[in-house]
Structures are given as C-alpha cells and as structure tokens.
Motif scaffolding. Structure first.
Motif, PDB file in Angstrom:
ATOM      1  N   HIS A  41     -32.240  11.661  -9.160  1.00 33.75           N
ATOM      2  CA  HIS A  41     -32.583  12.426  -7.958  1.00 33.75           C
ATOM      3  C   HIS A  41     -33.594  11.659  -7.106  1.00 33.75           C
ATOM      4  O   HIS A  41     -34.315  12.235  -6.305  1.00 33.75           O
ATOM      5  N   ALA A 101     -30.126  20.223 -14.418  1.00 34.60           N
ATOM      6  CA  ALA A 101     -31.335  20.944 -14.006  1.00 34.60           C
ATOM      7  C   ALA A 101     -32.220  21.174 -15.229  1.00 34.60           C
ATOM      8  O   ALA A 101     -31.765  21.735 -16.235  1.00 34.60           O
ATOM      9  N   LEU A 122     -36.634  30.024 -13.885  1.00 30.01           N
ATOM     10  CA  LEU A 122     -36.014  29.131 -14.863  1.00 30.01           C
ATOM     11  C   LEU A 122     -36.457  29.498 -16.267  1.00 30.01           C
ATOM     12  O   LEU A 122     -37.287  30.386 -16.459  1.00 30.01           O
ATOM     13  N   HIS A 134     -36.073  17.924  -9.196  1.00 23.57           N
ATOM     14  CA  HIS A 134     -34.615  18.039  -9.214  1.00 23.57           C
ATOM     15  C   HIS A 134     -34.239  18.847  -7.983  1.00 23.57           C
ATOM     16  O   HIS A 134     -35.057  19.613  -7.453  1.00 23.57           O
ATOM     17  N   THR A 135     -33.024  18.698  -7.501  1.00 24.49           N
ATOM     18  CA  THR A 135     -32.632  19.458  -6.317  1.00 24.49           C
ATOM     19  C   THR A 135     -32.783  20.962  -6.535  1.00 24.49           C
ATOM     20  O   THR A 135     -33.015  21.712  -5.585  1.00 24.49           O
ATOM     21  N   ALA A 136     -32.694  21.397  -7.798  1.00 26.61           N
ATOM     22  CA  ALA A 136     -32.788  22.825  -8.091  1.00 26.61           C
ATOM     23  C   ALA A 136     -34.214  23.358  -7.971  1.00 26.61           C
ATOM     24  O   ALA A 136     -34.415  24.569  -7.851  1.00 26.61           O
ATOM     25  N   ASN A 137     -35.213  22.482  -8.043  1.00 24.96           N
ATOM     26  CA  ASN A 137     -36.600  22.951  -7.988  1.00 24.96           C
ATOM     27  C   ASN A 137     -37.442  22.201  -6.968  1.00 24.96           C
ATOM     28  O   ASN A 137     -38.661  22.321  -6.974  1.00 24.96           O
TER      29      ASN A 137
END
Length: 756
Positions: free
Chosen positions: A668, A687, A719, A737-740
């Motif tokens: 990432h 993730a 999460l 990460h793109t998720a966080n």
C-alpha cells in the motif's frame, strides 16, 4: 594462492575456491543447473561433471575445491560423456510440452539439451507425472512434472528469504518440490524463485500464457517503489509492460528484486488509469484537450493569486516523483511566487529541515552498510520498507554482523540478532541517550567495540511527532560510538527531494501548516491524499475547503473526483524519462520503456509547458537530461550528502499515549502498487487486525477477538483487536492500509474503545 589449469588455461585462485568458480574467473562455461553463485552448494544435478586428472571418475565442478596443481578438462570425451549421461537421465521423465511452456525460449534445460542431449531417448517407459501445487497468487507451480529437483527454490527461501517455505518431500522418483501443506509461499521475495528455476516448473502466475520471450523487447529502468533503487529489466509487447525482471547490479540489488518491484506493473493498466485531462463543471466531469486544461490551470492560479495572494497557493508532491519533476515544480513555484510546497507528506515534525548541513540519507553505500561489524536499526519495519536491504542484512547477520533492532514492534526478521527490543516510541530518544551513557549495555558495547558501525533510522522515526529529538539522540550515540548515522528514506526519490530542497521557501507553510490553515488552491503531484499523507481524513478535509484542487495524477480515485476540479494525466516511471537518487546518494537515470498510455504526458514536460504558458524564463528544455544538469547544478552531490544536524533539543516528556505503529503496508506504499491485482491478493495486502498488549486492551475493557472502534481526527474505523504481548504498552499495531487510511499516519494518538 593455488594454481589450477582448466582446458589448458592457467589461473591462480584462493584457498577454498571451487572448480566452478575458477572456471567462471577464466570465462570458461561449465553446464550446470543446481549451482547458483548466491546459494549454497547442493551438487545434486551432476550436470557440471568434469574430468580431473588423477581422479578415478568425473567430479562435480560446483562441489570440488581447487587443489594446487589441479588439471581440469571440461570438454574432454570423458567429461562430455558424463554430461551427456546426466542430460539423458534428466530427460527421462521430463514432459514434452516445450511448445506451450512459459519457459520456452529462455529455458536452461532446453538450451543444454541442444548442446549435451541426444536426438532420441533410449527410455520408452511412461513418464512420471506430478500434481501441481498452489504456492499463492504470485508463483505458479501448476506444472511440477517439469521439475528436475535442482533445489534452487528450496535453498533460496531458506538462505536468502530467511525461512524455508518450500521443501523437497520423499525420495527417488517420488521426490516432489512443494510448499508446506496448506500454505502459500509468503516471503516478500518469492518471485525470485521464478528466475532461479532452470525449467518451467515455477513460473510467474500473473504473466502465465501472456507472451513468449522472443516476442518482447527488453528495456532497462529503475524501481520507483522504494529507496533502494533496484535495477530492472522491463519486457514489453504492443507498447505495454508484460513482465519485470532483475537487472544485476551487485552494489544495489545484486541479482534479486522484491515482489513489489516485480509484480507492481499490473497496476499500470488498472481500470482507474486516467487517460485524458478532465475538468469538473457543474458537478460533472468533462474530458478536454491539453491546451484547454493548461489554460484552465493558468487562469485559476492567476485568479486566486490576484484575489487572495500567492500565499494562498500550495503544492503537495509525492517524493516518488523524479528529480526532474520536482525541480521543475519548484522552479515553477518560484516563478509564480508560491512559497508553500512540501514533499514530506508523512512526516509530522519538520524541525530538522533548517538544521541539517546536507540531506538525510543512508550515510554510506549499501555495500558498506552490509559490511559493518555492528548495526543498530531504530524504528523500522524492515521487511515492509526495504525487503532487499533486509535480505542483505540477513546474510551479514548470519556471517557475524552484530545486528540490533529497536522499535515498537517485534518484527519476525528470520535472522540472528544481537538484540531485538520493543520500546514505546515516546521513549526512543531516551533509550538512545541511555546507550550513550551505558557502555555495559550489549547494544552500546557492540557499536563502540566494532571497527565499523552504523546507526540507522527507519520510517517510524522519520514520522515521529518528536523526530528531531530522536534524530539528535541517534546522532549523539553515533558520535560516541564512532558510528555512521543514516536513515532509510521512505520513497524512491526522498533523497532527491531533499537534495533539491523541496521544502517551504521563506515565508511559506509546510504540510502540517497547510492542513492547519488550508490553502485556496492546491496542486497535487502524484498524491492520493487519503493514504499518501500522515493526515488521511484531515488532508481530504483541507482539500475540500480549497477553492481549487488540481491533481497531476496517473490514476483517478473517488477522493480525487470529489475534491478536485481538474485532473491531468501524467505518465508513471515506465512511460517517462527521469532520475532518482537512492538511499546511498546515487543518481540513477532511466528512459521510458513504453509510450504514454492514452493522452497522458510526462510530468516534467507538463511543468515545462506550464512555465511557458505562464511566460516564465528558463523553461526551454528539450530533454530530461538538460533538466537534471540544471537541477543538480555546480555543487556536487557529494557536498550535499551530509547527515550532520545542529539541532540540540531533547524529547518532550509525555504521559503514556496510545500511539499507532506498524508502518505502511508493504503493498500500500504507492498508487501503482495499490492497484496491482496479484499483490493485493497476497496475505501481506489483507486488511490487518489491530494488535495491542493484553494489559492495554484490558484497561480499555477489551479482550482478544473483540470488535473495537478506533478513532482519530473525527474518523472512526471498526475492526477486530488481537492480543500481542510482544508489543509495548500504550501502542496499537495497525499498519496503514486502504481500509484504515482515514485514521491518519504512523504514531498518531488514537482512541480505542468497544464497537457500538
């Protein structure tokens, strides 16, 4: 020295050198499969059998040490008979699928079969068949019947990657190369087994059946994904990148490349690739030509400068941009009177900028670092940040280097370490100060007693809210131990940005200041603000408040479409000429390997034309080489490579705070890598769960496996939290990460609680 004669040629070699190595020094080729100069000797293929006078039978050249006066024949009738016999045995069970094999045209077995094989086989029995294996999304092992059991892949994972993930099971004709049952090959260097495999047993899964070797052109370039500056061979077909291989450079990447360098090319042609300039009008995006787009940029900047002043304009630049691009961006800013510009988008503390005599770099060459007797690494996620440098340090540690690692996370490095300590980031400065005063400490002693030593600071230190204090403490320790101080830069051209001084000019605002007081107009140079900055949601919020945001980008994204009013397609490193300055201060220039995608243009050319559009002087460049010559100027690069700082402060005392640690996810790190489909299917790209010490979770009313909400800057991410008692108290391991990404960058203060 020992004297040896090979095919009538005399050479003197050192004690312990093998016949194979002596032959290489003479330029004499001996056929082989299992031998590789970077791996241990296995001597199990027997293809390198040679005749040694006074020996009763042919001997394997790879495993036979030279003795004084030895006489060797590599092409005598006896040697050739032995080699042909081995080849005949190797081909007994090899499938006759060369026409469809991905290795066709570059197969070592195929090549040697022509020189040492027979036109027909004496063996008519049914050929052995081996079931294919699943080694993950990067390496294909679907055709294991082709395997000749050279064990190069086995030795690589154990000796270079550090942990054996591939092994050979069973014996005799039942032997099979396989990963451990139920597991994929997960090392960040796994793609190198594809290059090592001398047959078509292990191939590239993303490249499988995509093109034949003879159909592709080969071009040299330099990696844009980390500061090592790995040298690459890019293979192209129909003006698209089809495969990336290592270009051997012993001083930098040796003969390896990381999976990030090898497979990131998939991201170049992601569906989000921006093909033409676009302008937002009435909430709708419209494609326009370049002349219209550049005129829009001119009118918008002129209007904002006239109404709000030139201080209302800022530039955010990704440090993976080339030297030429950053130089022209800085020159354009100077011509327009823009003083607020910055490329240190992940850093929170910029107090060092005015105190350094030169720039922040490794402090020595990569080879010199690997040759040090003692090294202390502070605040680095080594395998994520620098996979290949980590492999080099692993070899040095196995050979006696006293390597110590201090950070907020106990990373599994698969190498012998003198010490590995987890320390809360707020205590890093005081820890380094204690090493200065305590010579009895094993880490301090290793540095002070070594002939050559180094103190190296990683990305977590550079992104520390008290970076200047940690740097000053490390500098004092290095001086006390007579060690070299260095940093591991975070991007391909971080050193180049530092050399050019791509920082706020007099009266200008740095990146944190531009977040605190948003500008009216922002130019984004290859920046995806939600993940390429230390701010995440705050960066996006600052852009939302701007009157105009102009993105020079290779990719579209939901965030850019929301905050920008113009998108200008720029060429990634594979489609432009430019230069990077790597961690050791070496300038490496490259040319585009394929033509531009769609209507995209090299950023340095766009900036040059913008200079002409604004009628500024000094923008008449015909090539990137001319820009580079002016950018580096008369002052030699060596004069700029000075890590010494005059900053004398100390770390501020703080009560324990819950800090985010873990670095940026390995896949990432930049816009291209984030779009590489195969890399995103690896376990490294998944993730991550949040991890914290049991006591930290208990104090917040949480336990292992609970769903939790993590909050920062008005953003909340839910999460799962896991217990990890190797972490120091008051830290939360959560890689970017793109998720966080909305939570912000590393070492931010977070709030953790039960999910509602």
């Amino acid at each position: 020295m020992l004297q040896i004669e090979i095919d009538g040629k005399q050479i003197a070699v050192k004690q312990g050198v093998t016949v194979m190595e002596a032959a290489h020094q003479l330029g004499t080729y001996i056929p082989h499969f299992c031998y590789h100069k970077k791996l241990s000797i296995a001597a199990n293929c027997r293809m390198c059998l040679v005749e040694v006078e006074k020996a009763p039978k042919p001997l394997p050249a790879c495993a036979t040490p030279v003795t004084d006066g030895m006489v060797v024949h590599t092409h005598s009738p006896k040697a050739k008979q032995a080699q042909q016999g081995v080849m005949e045995f190797l081909l007994i069970n090899h499938p006759l699928d060369c026409p469809i094999c991905d290795q066709g045209g570059e197969c070592q077995l195929q090549d040697l079969a022509v020189g040492y094989g027979k036109s027909s086989s004496r063996y008519k029995e049914a050929k052995r068949s081996v079931v294919g294996k699943d080694m993950g999304p990067l390496v294909s092992a679907a055709e294991m019947s082709r395997c000749i059991h050279c064990t190069r892949c086995v030795r690589f994972t154990e000796e270079v990657a550090g942990v054996q993930e591939i092994g050979m099971a069973n014996r005799g004709e039942f032997s099979e190369i396989m990963p451990f049952i139920g597991k994929a090959v997960e090392t960040e260097l796994s793609g190198n087994v594809i290059d090592l495999c001398p047959v078509g047993a292990l191939t590239s899964k993303p490249f499988r059946y995509d093109a034949r070797s003879w159909e592709m052109s080969r071009r040299k370039t330099v990696s844009a994904h980390d500061a090592l500056g790995s040298n690459l061979i890019v293979q192209t077909k129909d003006h698209t990148v089809r495969r990336v291989l290592p270009l051997e450079n012993e001083a930098i990447n040796e003969c390896w490349i990381s999976d990030r360098d090898r497979f990131a090319y998939e991201g170049l042609y992601h569906e989000s690739r921006l093909k033409t300039p676009k302008i937002k009008h009435g909430g709708e995006w419209h494609e326009v030509d370049w002349q219209t787009a550049l005129e829009y940029v001119r009118k918008t900047l002129d209007c904002i400068a006239r109404e709000d002043g030139k201080d209302a304009i800022g530039i955010w630049a990704n440090p993976m941009n080339t030297v030429e691009e950053l130089y022209l961006a800085k020159k354009l800013a100077a011509g327009l009177g823009i003083n607020s510009l910055d490329s240190r988008l992940r850093q929170q503390d910029n107090r060092l900028a005015g105190s350094l005599k030169g720039v922040q770099w490794l402090g020595q060459s990569i080879e010199q670092l690997a040759a040090c007797d003692a090294v202390l690494v502070v605040g680095a996620n080594l395998r994520k940040e620098q996979p290949l440098l980590t492999a080099r340090l692993r070899r040095s540690a196995k050979n006696g280097m006293a390597l110590s690692v201090v950070g907020a996370v106990k990373e599994e490095l698969h190498m012998p370490l003198l010490a590995q300590e987890t320390v809360h980031p707020d205590q890093w400065a005081s820890y380094l100060e204690s090493l200065c005063a305590n010579a009895d400490n094993a880490v301090a002693g290793s540095l002070k007693n070594a002939q050559t030593a180094a103190v190296v600071l990683g990305a977590d230190v550079q992104n520390h809210p008290d970076y200047a204090a940690v740097y000053a403490a490390a500098q004092r320790l290095a001086a006390a131990a007579n060690a070299t101080l260095g940093i591991l830069p975070q991007a391909a051209n971080s050193v180049g940005a530092d050399v050019l001084g791509f920082v706020p000019q007099e009266g200008g605002a740095d990146f944190p200041a531009m977040l605190a007081e948003p500008k009216k107009a922002i130019l984004l140079l290859n920046v995806e603000p939600e993940i390429d900055t230390a701010a995440g949601a705050r960066a996006v919020h600052a852009l939302q408040q701007a009157q105009s945001v102009m993105a020079f980008t290779a990719f579209e994204s939901d965030t850019l479409r929301e905050v920008c009013d113009i998108l200008l397609p720029v060429a990634p490193f594979t489609e432009t000429a430019g230069s990077f300055i790597n961690m050791e201060g070496k300038v490496q220039s490259f040319h585009g390997v394929v033509k531009g995608y769609g209507d995209s243009r090299p950023l340095w050319k766009i900036l040059r034309v913008l200079g002409n559009v604004f009628e500024l002087q000094g923008f008449d460049f015909d090539s990137s080489e001319q820009v580079l010559a002016e950018a580096l100027g008369a002052q030699t690069l060596a004069e700029r490579l000075d890590n010494h700082s005059t900053w004398r402060g100390t770390a501020a005392f703080r009560a324990p705070r819950l800090l985010r640690t873990g670095g940026v996810g390995i896949y990432h790190s930049d816009p291209i890598v984030r779009r590489a489909a195969s890399l995103q299917r690896t376990s490294h790209a998944a993730a991550p769960d949040a991890r914290a010490h049991r006591d930290t979770l208990a104090a917040l009313g949480l336990a292992d496996g609970d769903r939790a909400s993590v909050r920062h800057g008005g953003e909340t991410v839910c999460l799962t939290v896991r217990t990890d008692n190797t972490l120091p108290a008051h830290t939360l391991y959560l890689p970017v990460h793109t998720a966080n990404a909305a939570l912000g960058g590393m070492l931010d203060v977070l709030t953790l609680g039960k999910a509602e």
